[in-house]
Design a protein around this motif. Structure first.
Motif, mmCIF file in Angstrom:
data_model
loop_
_atom_site.group_PDB
_atom_site.id
_atom_site.type_symbol
_atom_site.label_atom_id
_atom_site.label_comp_id
_atom_site.label_asym_id
_atom_site.label_seq_id
_atom_site.Cartn_x
_atom_site.Cartn_y
_atom_site.Cartn_z
ATOM 1 N N ALA A 135 -3.440 2.153 -5.097
ATOM 2 C CA ALA A 135 -3.029 1.346 -3.942
ATOM 3 C C ALA A 135 -4.187 0.494 -3.429
ATOM 4 O O ALA A 135 -4.024 -0.704 -3.163
ATOM 5 C CB ALA A 135 -2.499 2.252 -2.839
ATOM 6 N N VAL B 222 0.835 -1.207 0.000
ATOM 7 C CA VAL B 222 0.000 0.000 0.000
ATOM 8 C C VAL B 222 0.864 1.249 0.000
ATOM 9 O O VAL B 222 0.636 2.194 -0.776
ATOM 10 C CB VAL B 222 -0.940 0.004 1.232
ATOM 11 C CG1 VAL B 222 -1.611 1.356 1.375
ATOM 12 C CG2 VAL B 222 -2.005 -1.076 1.090
ATOM 13 N N THR C 3 1.059 3.772 -3.214
ATOM 14 C CA THR C 3 0.557 5.130 -2.968
ATOM 15 C C THR C 3 1.605 6.170 -3.318
ATOM 16 O O THR C 3 1.292 7.207 -3.926
ATOM 17 C CB THR C 3 0.150 5.285 -1.488
ATOM 18 O OG1 THR C 3 -0.861 4.321 -1.172
ATOM 19 C CG2 THR C 3 -0.400 6.680 -1.230
ATOM 20 N N GLU D 80 -1.076 6.652 -6.814
ATOM 21 C CA GLU D 80 -2.005 7.404 -5.973
ATOM 22 C C GLU D 80 -2.786 6.398 -5.150
ATOM 23 O O GLU D 80 -2.679 5.185 -5.344
ATOM 24 C CB GLU D 80 -2.959 8.241 -6.836
ATOM 25 C CG GLU D 80 -3.814 7.402 -7.769
ATOM 26 C CD GLU D 80 -5.004 8.165 -8.323
ATOM 27 O OE1 GLU D 80 -5.119 9.358 -8.014
ATOM 28 O OE2 GLU D 80 -5.805 7.555 -9.029
ATOM 29 N N TRP D 81 -3.584 6.900 -4.199
ATOM 30 C CA TRP D 81 -4.249 6.003 -3.267
ATOM 31 C C TRP D 81 -5.245 5.083 -3.945
ATOM 32 O O TRP D 81 -5.478 3.957 -3.486
ATOM 33 C CB TRP D 81 -4.931 6.801 -2.155
ATOM 34 C CG TRP D 81 -6.125 7.612 -2.596
ATOM 35 C CD1 TRP D 81 -6.133 8.905 -3.012
ATOM 36 C CD2 TRP D 81 -7.491 7.163 -2.661
ATOM 37 N NE1 TRP D 81 -7.408 9.303 -3.337
ATOM 38 C CE2 TRP D 81 -8.265 8.260 -3.126
ATOM 39 C CE3 TRP D 81 -8.128 5.959 -2.364
ATOM 40 C CZ2 TRP D 81 -9.634 8.165 -3.305
ATOM 41 C CZ3 TRP D 81 -9.498 5.871 -2.545
ATOM 42 C CH2 TRP D 81 -10.235 6.956 -3.011
ATOM 43 N N ARG D 82 -5.874 5.528 -5.052
ATOM 44 C CA ARG D 82 -6.847 4.662 -5.740
ATOM 45 C C ARG D 82 -6.159 3.436 -6.330
ATOM 46 O O ARG D 82 -6.695 2.331 -6.290
ATOM 47 C CB ARG D 82 -7.574 5.441 -6.832
ATOM 48 C CG ARG D 82 -8.441 6.578 -6.317
ATOM 49 C CD ARG D 82 -9.073 7.360 -7.458
ATOM 50 N NE ARG D 82 -9.773 8.543 -6.979
ATOM 51 C CZ ARG D 82 -9.195 9.704 -6.737
ATOM 52 N NH1 ARG D 82 -7.893 9.850 -6.944
ATOM 53 N NH2 ARG D 82 -9.898 10.727 -6.291
#
Length: 310
Positions: free
Chosen positions: A162, A150, A154, A158-160
């Motif tokens: 991840a 993760v 990230t 980006e977090w999406r």
């Protein structure tokens, strides 16, 4: 004039991976539900690595039947609820209790006198505390690996990306665990190694596709769902040969180990074969469509007000 790397408005890829993903979502959901029910009722069939007891591997110079092994256990006064795997020149006996030195000697002497005087023995014993510690460490290893992935994805993306990657990884791991629970296959330390290896291969394929999606986003329109869907379909198509080639190469090696390998790595090889099959489609039909769903929920940035002209 548009860049040559830009997707033409009329270009639509022949195969729509996003629309086909609903069938794979359904299949994964079915296995997941069956796995949850099986785990709730039966749990996992832990090997001696994860529960107290003794595991005895015996190598023989001839084939022995299960009935012959059961007679030996009775004569050695070891007729407890032991799990016996026989029918070849190798015998595996798993005792739910830890064998004492006297019991081990009785088993070997009786086996030598009745079955094979040249038999060789490998006895592995795990006490209760050690079994619990191994189980905790195995779960911790998977959690630490997931958290590390993760953080890495990230930072790089980006977090999406991840979130989608980790969901795909957990999907692969849980489906393998579900299959082992449903089929009552033995779970030991080599199984945990296989799970971590599967996670590594799965994230590799997922990162390749995500990297291509990010690259294609730089040259494509991003205003509508159809535009983003076309970008994802294009990215998957461009990386399909590499992804399937990598998985197929490892699959051949794992399958060869399953057929020709020794008994000690049989569960590792089987878990790898199953996990590679699930991982082969999770990066394409699970991770990428999930990223698209998360990306479509992103609120469009507000347009800057234009300066009024006199």
């Amino acid at each position: 004039m548009s860049s040559k790397n830009q997707l033409p408005d009329s270009k639509k890829w022949d195969f729509n991976f996003i629309k086909a993903s609903k069938y794979f979502y359904g299949f994964s959901l079915l296995i997941t539900l069956a796995g949850i029910i099986s785990l709730s009722i039966f749990g996992l069939n832990y090997g001696v690595d994860f529960r107290s007891g003794s595991n005895v591997d015996i190598s023989l110079s001839k084939v022995v039947t299960q009935a012959e092994v059961e007679k030996v256990l009775g004569d050695a006064q070891l007729d407890q609820e032991a799990s016996i795997t026989a029918g070849s020149d190798r015998v595996n006996i798993r005792f739910p209790e830890v064998l004492t030195d006297v019991q081990s000697q009785s088993l070997q002497s009786t086996f030598n006198s009745q079955i094979d005087a040249n038999a060789s023995y490998e006895i592995n014993t795990v006490d209760t505390e050690m079994a619990k510690e191994l189980e905790r460490n195995a779960l911790l290893a998977i959690i630490v690996a997931s958290i590390g992935i993760v953080i890495y994805v990230t930072i790089r993306f980006e977090w999406r990306f991840a979130v989608s990657a980790v969901v795909a990884l957990l999907h692969d791991a849980f489906l393998v665990i579900s299959v082992f629970s449903i089929l009552r296959l033995e779970v030991n330390l080599t199984f945990i190694v296989a799970i971590l290896t599967i996670i590594g291969f799965s994230i590799n394929d997922t990162i390749v596709i995500f990297d291509r999606i990010r690259e294609n986003l730089r040259f494509a329109k991003k205003q509508t769902h159809d535009d983003l869907e076309d970008v994802v379909n294009k990215s998957i198509s461009q990386t399909m040969t590499r992804s399937l080639g990598t998985v197929f190469t490892v699959f051949i090696a794992a399958f060869a180990l399953l057929i020709l390998g020794s008994e000690s790595i049989r569960m590792f090889s089987l878990a790898m074969v199953i996990g590679l099959l699930f991982g082969a489609y999770s990066s394409i039909f699970i991770a990428s469509p999930l990223w698209l769903a998360l990306r479509n929920k992103k609120k469009p940035s507000a347009a800057k007000p234009s300066k009024a002209t006199n």
